[in-house]
Design an enzyme around this catalytic site. Structure first.
Site, PDB file in Angstrom:
ATOM      1  CG  HIS A  25      38.715  43.774  44.344  1.00  0.00           C
ATOM      2  ND1 HIS A  25      40.047  43.866  44.673  1.00  0.00           N
ATOM      3  CD2 HIS A  25      38.676  43.515  43.009  1.00  0.00           C
ATOM      4  CE1 HIS A  25      40.779  43.668  43.581  1.00  0.00           C
ATOM      5  NE2 HIS A  25      39.971  43.447  42.562  1.00  0.00           N
ATOM      6  CD  GLU A  26      35.352  42.301  41.384  1.00  0.00           C
ATOM      7  OE1 GLU A  26      35.463  42.950  40.328  1.00  0.00           O
ATOM      8  OE2 GLU A  26      36.212  41.480  41.755  1.00  0.00           O
ATOM      9  CG  HIS A  29      37.916  46.485  39.317  1.00  0.00           C
ATOM     10  ND1 HIS A  29      39.194  46.905  38.993  1.00  0.00           N
ATOM     11  CD2 HIS A  29      38.063  45.245  39.865  1.00  0.00           C
ATOM     12  CE1 HIS A  29      40.065  45.960  39.336  1.00  0.00           C
ATOM     13  NE2 HIS A  29      39.407  44.953  39.869  1.00  0.00           N
ATOM     14  CD  GLU A  48      42.555  43.398  39.091  1.00  0.00           C
ATOM     15  OE1 GLU A  48      42.055  43.497  40.226  1.00  0.00           O
ATOM     16  OE2 GLU A  48      41.871  43.165  38.077  1.00  0.00           O
TER      17      GLU A  48
HETATM   18 ZN   LIG Z   1      40.116  43.148  40.539  1.00  0.00          ZN
END
Ligand SMILES: [Zn+2]
Length: 197
Positions: A25-26, A29, A48
């Site tokens: 997830h990170e 980003h 997100e």
């Molecule tokens: Zn996030």
């Protein structure tokens, strides 16, 4: 603070999944949030939702046997439970105050948003979708973008996601299927139709 490093020889399956989820997830980003940044908080759902979508997609590539799209279905359903409440909100809404910003960080942003992105990917086909995202990231690299325009102008088919996306992003709650029709011509003509409940 979640773990970011883990010893696969000692870790449980649940720990492995948790670390993979957070790390993927990170890392996502770096593209969705860093390379391309939303102009204002109303667009945070795309950061997100995309990071959540990519987190699941990457886990699926990393360990297909985990069947993470199946478990994601349960998480998305939890978001839709919230979405069934009278007090639900649209995925995207105008952000004026700090409280509005806080309100953005919840299941409707992460899991419902990722569910919409997954649905568009299935609708368009993985390659067309990937090409559109690539086009979007290159076009807006190191810049800000308005969230109502992303993915909308790509010549290879993402143009059609505009109305589809807004059907699900703009209204609170989710729309019942109004009309589904599919014709299969071989070997026997067949029409399946489902009308509004
Ligand atoms: Zn996030």
């Amino acid at each position: 603070m979640p773990d970011l490093l883990i010893d696969p020889a000692k870790a449980s399956l649940a720990e492995m999944k948790r670390v993979a989820k957070v790390v993927m997830h990170e890392i996502a980003h770096m593209w969705f949030g860093d390379l391309v940044t939303m102009e204002w908080w109303e667009g945070i759902w795309l950061n997100e939702a995309f990071a959540t979508f990519m987190e699941v997609m990457c886990q699926d590539a990393f360990r297909p046997q985990w069947k993470v799209w199946v478990s994601f279905g349960a998480e998305r359903d939890m978001a839709l439970q919230i979405d069934g409440l009278h007090a639900t909100r649209p995925i995207e809404f105008e952000v004026v105050s700090p409280d509005d910003t806080q309100g953005m960080f919840g299941r409707l942003t992460y899991e419902k948003g990722a569910g919409v992105l997954r649905m568009l990917e299935q609708y368009l086909g993985a390659e067309t979708y990937r090409d559109g995202i690539r086009h979007y990231l290159v076009k807006h690299s190191y810049a800000n973008t308005r969230n109502h325009r992303p993915l909308g102008r790509h010549r290879r088919g993402l143009r059609c996601t505009g109305p589809r996306r807004h059907e699900h992003v703009d209204p609170p709650g989710w729309l019942p299927a109004r009309h589904v029709e599919r014709r299969v011509h071989h070997p026997t003509p067949l029409r399946l139709r489902s009308d509004e409940r």
